[in-house]
Design an enzyme around this catalytic site. Structure first.
Site, PDB file in Angstrom:
ATOM      1  N   LYS A  65       6.486  -0.435  -9.302  1.00 13.66           N
ATOM      2  CA  LYS A  65       5.674  -1.425  -9.894  1.00 13.66           C
ATOM      3  C   LYS A  65       5.071  -1.509 -10.965  1.00 13.66           C
ATOM      4  O   LYS A  65       5.344  -2.322 -11.174  1.00 13.66           O
ATOM      5  CB  LYS A  65       4.502  -1.995  -8.642  1.00 13.66           C
ATOM      6  CG  LYS A  65       5.019  -2.149  -7.229  1.00 13.66           C
ATOM      7  CD  LYS A  65       3.860  -3.417  -6.789  1.00 13.66           C
ATOM      8  CE  LYS A  65       3.943  -2.961  -4.748  1.00 13.66           C
ATOM      9  NZ  LYS A  65       3.241  -3.500  -3.708  1.00 13.66           N
ATOM     10  N   ASP A  99       1.064  -9.845  -4.316  1.00 12.92           N
ATOM     11  CA  ASP A  99       0.314  -9.342  -3.190  1.00 12.92           C
ATOM     12  C   ASP A  99      -1.029  -9.572  -3.647  1.00 12.92           C
ATOM     13  O   ASP A  99      -2.113 -10.140  -2.406  1.00 12.92           O
ATOM     14  CB  ASP A  99       0.212  -8.047  -3.738  1.00 12.92           C
ATOM     15  CG  ASP A  99       1.698  -7.146  -3.739  1.00 12.92           C
ATOM     16  OD1 ASP A  99       2.347  -6.830  -2.384  1.00 12.92           O
ATOM     17  OD2 ASP A  99       1.482  -5.899  -3.878  1.00 12.92           O
ATOM     18  N   GLY A 123     -11.445   1.105  -2.345  1.00 13.46           N
ATOM     19  CA  GLY A 123     -10.141   1.189  -2.778  1.00 13.46           C
ATOM     20  C   GLY A 123      -9.807   0.455  -4.617  1.00 13.46           C
ATOM     21  O   GLY A 123     -10.751  -0.432  -4.857  1.00 13.46           O
ATOM     22  N   ASN A 146     -14.814   2.811  -5.006  1.00 12.30           N
ATOM     23  CA  ASN A 146     -13.904   3.653  -4.617  1.00 12.30           C
ATOM     24  C   ASN A 146     -13.612   4.923  -4.555  1.00 12.30           C
ATOM     25  O   ASN A 146     -14.816   5.860  -5.357  1.00 12.30           O
ATOM     26  CB  ASN A 146     -12.741   3.504  -5.764  1.00 12.30           C
ATOM     27  CG  ASN A 146     -11.592   3.955  -5.376  1.00 12.30           C
ATOM     28  OD1 ASN A 146     -11.474   4.105  -4.727  1.00 12.30           O
ATOM     29  ND2 ASN A 146     -11.062   5.012  -6.523  1.00 12.30           N
ATOM     30  N   THR A 148     -12.562   8.026  -6.085  1.00 16.90           N
ATOM     31  CA  THR A 148     -12.583   8.161  -7.443  1.00 16.90           C
ATOM     32  C   THR A 148     -13.270   7.136  -7.887  1.00 16.90           C
ATOM     33  O   THR A 148     -12.923   6.096  -9.024  1.00 16.90           O
ATOM     34  CB  THR A 148     -11.741   8.306  -7.882  1.00 16.90           C
ATOM     35  OG1 THR A 148     -10.618   9.285  -7.452  1.00 16.90           O
ATOM     36  CG2 THR A 148     -11.503   8.916  -9.953  1.00 16.90           C
ATOM     37  N   ARG A 151     -12.460   4.865 -11.346  1.00 17.99           N
ATOM     38  CA  ARG A 151     -11.196   4.452 -11.284  1.00 17.99           C
ATOM     39  C   ARG A 151     -11.656   2.919 -11.183  1.00 17.99           C
ATOM     40  O   ARG A 151     -11.316   1.032 -11.601  1.00 17.99           O
ATOM     41  CB  ARG A 151     -10.146   4.577 -10.173  1.00 17.99           C
ATOM     42  CG  ARG A 151      -8.836   5.315 -10.269  1.00 17.99           C
ATOM     43  CD  ARG A 151      -7.927   6.416  -9.579  1.00 17.99           C
ATOM     44  NE  ARG A 151      -7.059   4.964 -10.373  1.00 17.99           N
ATOM     45  CZ  ARG A 151      -6.321   4.666  -8.973  1.00 17.99           C
ATOM     46  NH1 ARG A 151      -6.092   5.884  -7.778  1.00 17.99           N
ATOM     47  NH2 ARG A 151      -4.882   4.427  -8.844  1.00 17.99           N
ATOM     48  N   TYR A 216      -1.018  -1.920   7.250  1.00 17.08           N
ATOM     49  CA  TYR A 216      -0.535  -2.369   8.605  1.00 17.08           C
ATOM     50  C   TYR A 216       0.423  -0.976   9.399  1.00 17.08           C
ATOM     51  O   TYR A 216       0.887  -2.106  10.586  1.00 17.08           O
ATOM     52  CB  TYR A 216       0.739  -4.186   8.352  1.00 17.08           C
ATOM     53  CG  TYR A 216       1.967  -3.075   7.456  1.00 17.08           C
ATOM     54  CD1 TYR A 216       2.933  -2.181   7.463  1.00 17.08           C
ATOM     55  CD2 TYR A 216       1.427  -3.316   5.703  1.00 17.08           C
ATOM     56  CE1 TYR A 216       3.298  -2.036   7.080  1.00 17.08           C
ATOM     57  CE2 TYR A 216       2.136  -2.899   4.891  1.00 17.08           C
ATOM     58  CZ  TYR A 216       2.951  -2.294   5.353  1.00 17.08           C
ATOM     59  OH  TYR A 216       4.137  -2.496   4.173  1.00 17.08           O
TER      60      TYR A 216
HETATM   61  P1  NAP Z   1      -2.287   3.740  -4.260  1.00 17.83           P
HETATM   62  O1  NAP Z   1      -2.354   3.130  -5.650  1.00 17.83           O
HETATM   63  O2  NAP Z   1      -1.811   4.861  -3.913  1.00 17.83           O
HETATM   64  O3  NAP Z   1      -3.923   4.093  -4.102  1.00 17.83           O
HETATM   65  C1  NAP Z   1      -4.500   4.372  -2.877  1.00 17.83           C
HETATM   66  C2  NAP Z   1      -6.368   4.102  -2.495  1.00 17.83           C
HETATM   67  O4  NAP Z   1      -7.068   5.334  -1.865  1.00 17.83           O
HETATM   68  C3  NAP Z   1      -7.057   4.728  -4.230  1.00 17.83           C
HETATM   69  O5  NAP Z   1      -7.841   3.868  -4.113  1.00 17.83           O
HETATM   70  C4  NAP Z   1      -7.338   6.063  -2.957  1.00 17.83           C
HETATM   71  O6  NAP Z   1      -8.178   6.647  -4.021  1.00 17.83           O
HETATM   72  C5  NAP Z   1      -7.877   5.545  -1.780  1.00 17.83           C
HETATM   73  N1  NAP Z   1      -7.565   7.074  -1.183  1.00 17.83           N
HETATM   74  C6  NAP Z   1      -6.389   7.476  -1.052  1.00 17.83           C
HETATM   75  N2  NAP Z   1      -6.962   8.839   0.037  1.00 17.83           N
HETATM   76  C7  NAP Z   1      -8.179   8.739   0.595  1.00 17.83           C
HETATM   77  C8  NAP Z   1      -9.168   9.783   1.112  1.00 17.83           C
HETATM   78  N3  NAP Z   1      -8.804  10.521   1.464  1.00 17.83           N
HETATM   79  N4  NAP Z   1     -10.374   8.915   0.924  1.00 17.83           N
HETATM   80  C9  NAP Z   1     -10.907   7.758   0.294  1.00 17.83           C
HETATM   81  N5  NAP Z   1     -10.022   6.969  -0.440  1.00 17.83           N
HETATM   82  C10 NAP Z   1      -8.706   7.789  -0.826  1.00 17.83           C
HETATM   83  O7  NAP Z   1      -1.700   2.944  -3.014  1.00 17.83           O
HETATM   84  P2  NAP Z   1      -1.499   1.478  -2.629  1.00 17.83           P
HETATM   85  O8  NAP Z   1      -0.453   1.008  -3.217  1.00 17.83           O
HETATM   86  O9  NAP Z   1      -2.815   0.158  -3.247  1.00 17.83           O
HETATM   87  O10 NAP Z   1      -2.081   1.125  -1.093  1.00 17.83           O
HETATM   88  C11 NAP Z   1      -2.907   1.576  -0.183  1.00 17.83           C
HETATM   89  C12 NAP Z   1      -2.833   0.812   0.534  1.00 17.83           C
HETATM   90  O11 NAP Z   1      -2.304  -0.517   1.034  1.00 17.83           O
HETATM   91  C13 NAP Z   1      -1.191   1.657   1.923  1.00 17.83           C
HETATM   92  O12 NAP Z   1      -1.666   2.037   3.384  1.00 17.83           O
HETATM   93  C14 NAP Z   1      -0.207   0.860   1.934  1.00 17.83           C
HETATM   94  O13 NAP Z   1       0.727   0.541   2.968  1.00 17.83           O
HETATM   95  C15 NAP Z   1      -1.033  -0.693   1.637  1.00 17.83           C
HETATM   96  N6  NAP Z   1      -0.706  -2.156   1.687  1.00 17.83           N
HETATM   97  C16 NAP Z   1      -1.087  -3.119   2.348  1.00 17.83           C
HETATM   98  C17 NAP Z   1       0.246  -4.082   1.900  1.00 17.83           C
HETATM   99  C18 NAP Z   1       0.187  -5.465   2.752  1.00 17.83           C
HETATM  100  O14 NAP Z   1       0.641  -6.344   2.233  1.00 17.83           O
HETATM  101  N7  NAP Z   1      -0.435  -4.794   4.017  1.00 17.83           N
HETATM  102  C19 NAP Z   1       0.519  -4.184   0.621  1.00 17.83           C
HETATM  103  C20 NAP Z   1       0.836  -3.565  -0.151  1.00 17.83           C
HETATM  104  C21 NAP Z   1       0.222  -2.285   0.152  1.00 17.83           C
HETATM  105  P3  NAP Z   1      -8.173   7.173  -5.440  1.00 17.83           P
HETATM  106  O15 NAP Z   1      -8.580   6.545  -6.341  1.00 17.83           O
HETATM  107  O16 NAP Z   1      -9.680   7.587  -5.338  1.00 17.83           O
HETATM  108  O17 NAP Z   1      -7.466   7.844  -5.117  1.00 17.83           O
END
Ligand code: NAP
Length: 271
Positions: A65, A99, A123, A146, A148, A151, A216
């Site tokens: 993306k 999104d 997040g 978040n 971190t 961020r 989801y």
């Molecule tokens: P991403 O860019 O990798 O971001 C992940 C986020 O989760 C970051 O804020 C990260 O914090 C946090 N995180 C990860 N592990 C963690 C932990 N153990 N403890 C606390 N925080 C943690 O991922 P993304 O693309 O934003 O997607 C996030 C989720 O949303 C995924 O499950 C994805 O499937 C879902 N999603 C759903 C839709 C929908 O249409 N429903 C659309 C997009 C995404 P740090 O910054 O500290 O690493």
């Protein structure tokens, strides 16, 4: 026959082909949507190739993306968010981000309006960026928390003049939730296979809180189970997925997408 597709790596798990093919079938359109595994290094060739082949449009997922911003002409919103999830070929190669609007429509569909509401967004990753910009533009008062904190603070700064927004860490969750009307989980916590994980438990939630989990897979996340225990209103991640897809469908085809059928196709795949 017009072709559409989602590019990503991994991508075989994507629900987008089922969702869009259900829509094309329902509208009697001679179109097909497929998933293509593409690495970041091949993204430029893949997008230009699809354009040359006359594809109707593309979706992009992890990890493509952000990289797409250098390849297509992004809309102002996609540029601000820093990510493209939809490429339109109707007038050159335009990069959109649907999104945030998907998340907003999921909330509205659940009868939840964000204007003037205190929203706690957990997040600061890719999905959070899109949601934060849209929430702020819609007049919500947003706190991004978040793991971190840097961020979250940096994202709040990027959204900046678009609205009332600040960033912090996860330390003061109890107070942050007490002062919020809506809690949105946009972290990957609770996602399969770690389905028993949640950042927030029922003791921190209450009846008049709205809890929206964008995860989801699974549908009934641990966070949503905890929220229901507390009597809170819950919204799962399916409608965000459906509405971001529906917005893309509209951009590509100019037609009104059959949202109910698209939701049915996604839920059938998830159950
Ligand atoms: P991403 O860019 O990798 O971001 C992940 C986020 O989760 C970051 O804020 C990260 O914090 C946090 N995180 C990860 N592990 C963690 C932990 N153990 N403890 C606390 N925080 C943690 O991922 P993304 O693309 O934003 O997607 C996030 C989720 O949303 C995924 O499950 C994805 O499937 C879902 N999603 C759903 C839709 C929908 O249409 N429903 C659309 C997009 C995404 P740090 O910054 O500290 O690493």
């Amino acid at each position: 026959m017009k072709l559409f597709g989602v590019l990503g790596d991994p991508v075989s798990h994507s629900l987008s082909p089922a969702m869009h093919n259900a829509a094309f079938k329902a509208l009697g359109m001679d179109c097909e949507y497929h998933a293509f595994r593409v690495s970041p290094d091949s993204l430029r060739d893949a997008i230009h190739g699809a354009f040359a082949l006359g594809f109707g449009g593309l979706n992009l997922t992890i990890p493509l993306k952000e990289k797409a911003l250098e390849i297509v002409k992004p809309t102002e919103l996609a540029k601000h968010i820093g990510a493209v999830n939809t490429v339109d070929f109707n007038n050159g190669m335009t990069g959109h981000n649907t999104d945030g609007i998907g998340a907003m429509k999921a909330l509205e569909g659940g009868g939840v309006h964000v204007k003037g509401k205190n929203v706690l967004l957990l997040g600061a990753g890719g999905a959070a960026r899109a949601i934060a910009f849209t929430l702020a533009a819609e007049g919500a008062i947003v706190t991004i928390a978040n793991r971190t904190p840097e961020r979250a603070i940096s994202l709040a700064k990027d959204v900046g003049s678009a609205g009332k927004i600040r960033g912090c860490g996860l330390e003061d969750l109890k107070d942050l939730i007490k002062n919020s009307d809506i809690l949105i989980n946009s972290t990957a916590i609770g996602m399969s296979p770690k389905v028993t994980e949640t950042i927030v438990t029922s003791d921190l939630m209450r009846r008049d809180l709205v809890v929206f989990d964008i995860v989801y897979n699974p549908l009934n996340t641990q966070l949503l189970q905890e929220a229901r225990k507390a009597g809170a209103k819950t919204i799962d991640g399916v409608m965000m997925l459906v509405y971001q897809g529906a917005e893309a469908f509209k951009i590509w085809t100019g037609k009104t997408p059959p949202v109910v059928l698209m939701e049915k196709a996604v839920r059938a795949r998830l159950s």
